[in-house]
Scaffold this active site. Structure first.
Site, PDB file in Angstrom:
ATOM      1  N   ASP A   1      12.330  46.169 -18.740  1.00  0.00           N
ATOM      2  CA  ASP A   1      11.393  45.190 -19.309  1.00  0.00           C
ATOM      3  C   ASP A   1      10.615  44.489 -18.206  1.00  0.00           C
ATOM      4  O   ASP A   1      10.220  43.340 -18.360  1.00  0.00           O
ATOM      5  CB  ASP A   1      12.166  44.172 -20.161  1.00  0.00           C
ATOM      6  CG  ASP A   1      11.245  43.373 -21.068  1.00  0.00           C
ATOM      7  OD1 ASP A   1      11.651  42.284 -21.522  1.00  0.00           O
ATOM      8  OD2 ASP A   1      10.097  43.819 -21.314  1.00  0.00           O
TER       9      ASP A   1
ATOM     10  N   GLU B   1       6.783  40.907 -29.890  1.00  0.00           N
ATOM     11  CA  GLU B   1       7.525  39.670 -30.123  1.00  0.00           C
ATOM     12  C   GLU B   1       6.635  38.567 -30.709  1.00  0.00           C
ATOM     13  O   GLU B   1       5.536  38.320 -30.237  1.00  0.00           O
ATOM     14  CB  GLU B   1       8.192  39.150 -28.827  1.00  0.00           C
ATOM     15  CG  GLU B   1       7.312  39.085 -27.604  1.00  0.00           C
ATOM     16  CD  GLU B   1       7.382  40.325 -26.755  1.00  0.00           C
ATOM     17  OE1 GLU B   1       7.668  41.399 -27.290  1.00  0.00           O
ATOM     18  OE2 GLU B   1       7.130  40.240 -25.552  1.00  0.00           O
TER      19      GLU B   1
ATOM     20  N   LYS C   1       5.132  47.211 -16.339  1.00  0.00           N
ATOM     21  CA  LYS C   1       5.134  48.456 -17.130  1.00  0.00           C
ATOM     22  C   LYS C   1       4.831  49.695 -16.274  1.00  0.00           C
ATOM     23  O   LYS C   1       5.316  50.768 -16.568  1.00  0.00           O
ATOM     24  CB  LYS C   1       4.160  48.348 -18.305  1.00  0.00           C
ATOM     25  CG  LYS C   1       4.386  47.100 -19.157  1.00  0.00           C
ATOM     26  CD  LYS C   1       5.866  46.867 -19.509  1.00  0.00           C
ATOM     27  CE  LYS C   1       6.149  45.448 -19.938  1.00  0.00           C
ATOM     28  NZ  LYS C   1       7.592  45.112 -19.962  1.00  0.00           N
TER      29      LYS C   1
ATOM     30  N   ASP D   1      11.476  48.376 -23.315  1.00  0.00           N
ATOM     31  CA  ASP D   1      10.667  47.503 -24.162  1.00  0.00           C
ATOM     32  C   ASP D   1       9.186  47.849 -23.993  1.00  0.00           C
ATOM     33  O   ASP D   1       8.776  48.429 -22.984  1.00  0.00           O
ATOM     34  CB  ASP D   1      10.900  46.035 -23.773  1.00  0.00           C
ATOM     35  CG  ASP D   1      10.268  45.074 -24.784  1.00  0.00           C
ATOM     36  OD1 ASP D   1       9.954  43.937 -24.406  1.00  0.00           O
ATOM     37  OD2 ASP D   1      10.088  45.476 -25.957  1.00  0.00           O
ATOM     38  N   ASN D   2       8.375  47.488 -24.983  1.00  0.00           N
ATOM     39  CA  ASN D   2       6.908  47.537 -24.887  1.00  0.00           C
ATOM     40  C   ASN D   2       6.291  48.927 -24.739  1.00  0.00           C
ATOM     41  O   ASN D   2       5.274  49.084 -24.052  1.00  0.00           O
ATOM     42  CB  ASN D   2       6.419  46.676 -23.704  1.00  0.00           C
ATOM     43  CG  ASN D   2       7.017  45.323 -23.694  1.00  0.00           C
ATOM     44  OD1 ASN D   2       7.741  44.945 -22.770  1.00  0.00           O
ATOM     45  ND2 ASN D   2       6.752  44.549 -24.731  1.00  0.00           N
TER      46      ASN D   2
HETATM   47  C1  LIG Z   1       6.666  45.867  -7.963  1.00  0.00           C
HETATM   48  C2  LIG Z   1       7.885  45.154  -8.446  1.00  0.00           C
HETATM   49  C3  LIG Z   1       8.616  45.960  -9.496  1.00  0.00           C
HETATM   50  N1  LIG Z   1       9.993  45.592  -9.487  1.00  0.00           N
HETATM   51  C4  LIG Z   1      10.464  44.451 -10.035  1.00  0.00           C
HETATM   52  N2  LIG Z   1      11.697  44.073  -9.655  1.00  0.00           N
HETATM   53  C5  LIG Z   1      12.232  42.940 -10.182  1.00  0.00           C
HETATM   54  N3  LIG Z   1      11.602  42.155 -11.093  1.00  0.00           N
HETATM   55  C6  LIG Z   1      10.363  42.527 -11.467  1.00  0.00           C
HETATM   56  C7  LIG Z   1       9.745  43.683 -10.977  1.00  0.00           C
HETATM   57  N4  LIG Z   1       8.544  43.812 -11.568  1.00  0.00           N
HETATM   58  C8  LIG Z   1       8.405  42.744 -12.404  1.00  0.00           C
HETATM   59  N5  LIG Z   1       9.500  41.973 -12.329  1.00  0.00           N
HETATM   60  C9  LIG Z   1       9.775  40.762 -13.101  1.00  0.00           C
HETATM   61  O1  LIG Z   1       9.968  41.177 -14.443  1.00  0.00           O
HETATM   62  C10 LIG Z   1       9.226  40.327 -15.337  1.00  0.00           C
HETATM   63  C11 LIG Z   1       8.015  41.087 -15.769  1.00  0.00           C
HETATM   64  C12 LIG Z   1       7.828  41.432 -17.047  1.00  0.00           C
HETATM   65  C13 LIG Z   1       6.610  42.188 -17.434  1.00  0.00           C
HETATM   66  N6  LIG Z   1       6.495  42.166 -18.895  1.00  0.00           N
HETATM   67  C14 LIG Z   1       5.269  42.261 -19.441  1.00  0.00           C
HETATM   68  O2  LIG Z   1       4.253  42.405 -18.781  1.00  0.00           O
HETATM   69  C15 LIG Z   1       5.212  42.117 -20.925  1.00  0.00           C
HETATM   70  C16 LIG Z   1       3.970  41.845 -21.499  1.00  0.00           C
HETATM   71  C17 LIG Z   1       3.850  41.686 -22.886  1.00  0.00           C
HETATM   72  C18 LIG Z   1       2.524  41.418 -23.454  1.00  0.00           C
HETATM   73  C19 LIG Z   1       2.127  42.057 -24.628  1.00  0.00           C
HETATM   74  C20 LIG Z   1       0.867  41.802 -25.184  1.00  0.00           C
HETATM   75  C21 LIG Z   1       0.011  40.889 -24.568  1.00  0.00           C
HETATM   76  F1  LIG Z   1      -1.178  40.616 -25.102  1.00  0.00           F
HETATM   77  C22 LIG Z   1       0.423  40.239 -23.401  1.00  0.00           C
HETATM   78  C23 LIG Z   1       1.663  40.504 -22.850  1.00  0.00           C
HETATM   79  C24 LIG Z   1       4.962  41.770 -23.719  1.00  0.00           C
HETATM   80  C25 LIG Z   1       6.217  42.028 -23.132  1.00  0.00           C
HETATM   81  O3  LIG Z   1       7.350  42.132 -23.887  1.00  0.00           O
HETATM   82  C26 LIG Z   1       6.342  42.218 -21.754  1.00  0.00           C
HETATM   83  O4  LIG Z   1       7.591  42.512 -21.248  1.00  0.00           O
HETATM   84  C27 LIG Z   1       8.890  39.133 -14.494  1.00  0.00           C
HETATM   85  C28 LIG Z   1       7.716  38.344 -15.005  1.00  0.00           C
HETATM   86  C29 LIG Z   1       8.642  39.756 -13.130  1.00  0.00           C
HETATM   87  O5  LIG Z   1       8.743  38.818 -12.083  1.00  0.00           O
HETATM   88 MG   LIG Z   2       8.928  43.066 -22.822  1.00  0.00          MG
END
Ligand SMILES: CCCNc1ncnc2c1ncn2[C@@H]1O[C@H](/C=C/CNC(=O)c2cc(-c3ccc(F)cc3)cc(O)c2O)[C@H](C)[C@H]1O
Ligand SMILES: [Mg+2]
Length: 214
Positions: free
Chosen positions: A141, A199, A144, A169-170
């Site tokens: 999650d 969600e 993406k 997810d997603n």
């Molecule tokens: C390069 C590092 C990679 N490695 C990483 N290693 C560790 N942690 C990491 C890594 N990459 C990211 N993260 C962390 O995970 C989280 C990131 C989560 C991201 N989730 C979405 O973008 C999303 C968007 C929508 C959405 C749907 C419709 C809309 F209109 C708007 C938004 C819905 C949803 O259910 C969604 O989960 C957190 C914010 C971020 O710091």
């Molecule tokens: Mg999600």
């Protein structure tokens, strides 16, 4: 300066949820996100699918990629069997700090290890650092565009075994087309799509369950 969305979520949890009661933390976050301010938690509808996949599997070793505020972390941890462990990776220190407090408020810190750092740095170190052979369940999650590279990295690092379940997810919104194409076409996976909704909205979204076949 204005508080962040995760900070507002944490203050709602402290105000509305009972300490040590994971379900009340989940309900407080869902109520706030549905009626006050949307946030990208997996949410209640997809959360029930997540619950059913986890309780059917009864995993001992769980990995979560992307903690954010810890909502799915506590959804999973609250139904793990005694002795089971969840490692969750979060590379944003501000989100990690909020998530730690949400997990503690739910009283689940004994089952959860929140590791602050990037998945691509930590996945290759999990075996020797945590003494874990393979995972039974992985919840994806995070960003993406990282689902596919991190899945290939987990394969390469030998963190998946015959029967390991990946739940993503997603897969519709925002969507993960390269990951979906991979798990649905690779002979190493048996995949299934759980149709649901984004969600707290009526937009379509869903979870993809992929069993690693070795
Ligand atoms: C390069 C590092 C990679 N490695 C990483 N290693 C560790 N942690 C990491 C890594 N990459 C990211 N993260 C962390 O995970 C989280 C990131 C989560 C991201 N989730 C979405 O973008 C999303 C968007 C929508 C959405 C749907 C419709 C809309 F209109 C708007 C938004 C819905 C949803 O259910 C969604 O989960 C957190 C914010 C971020 O710091
Ligand atoms: Mg999600």
């Amino acid at each position: 300066t204005r508080s962040s969305r995760p900070q507002r979520l944490l203050s709602v949890v402290k105000k509305r949820a009972a300490h040590g009661d994971p379900q009340s933390v989940i309900s407080a976050i869902d109520y706030f996100c549905r009626h006050n301010e949307w946030a990208m938690n997996v949410g209640d509808e997809k959360g029930c699918i997540l619950d059913s996949v986890v309780s059917e599997l009864n995993p001992e070793r769980v990995l979560e990629l992307g903690t954010y505020c810890g909502y799915s972390t506590i959804r999973i941890a609250r139904i793990l069997p005694p002795g089971a462990r969840l490692i969750t990776l979060e590379f944003n220190p501000d989100y990690a700090a909020i998530a730690r407090q949400v997990i503690a408020w739910a009283g689940l810190e004994d089952k959860v290890q929140l590791v602050e750092g990037a998945s691509e740095d930590w996945i290759p170190r999990i075996k020797e650092h945590f003494g874990i052979e393979t995972f039974d369940f992985v919840f994806l999650d995070h960003w993406k565009d990282r689902y596919l590279p991190d899945t290939k990295l987990m394969e390469e690092c030998g963190l998946l075994r015959k029967g390991t379940v990946l739940l993503a997810d997603n897969v519709i919104c925002p969507g993960v087309p390269d990951y979906l194409q991979y798990v649905r076409s690779s002979p190493s996976y048996e995949s299934y799509y759980f149709k649901s909704h984004l969600e707290y909205t009526q937009a379509e979204d869903g979870l993809e369950k992929s069993v690693f076949l070795g």
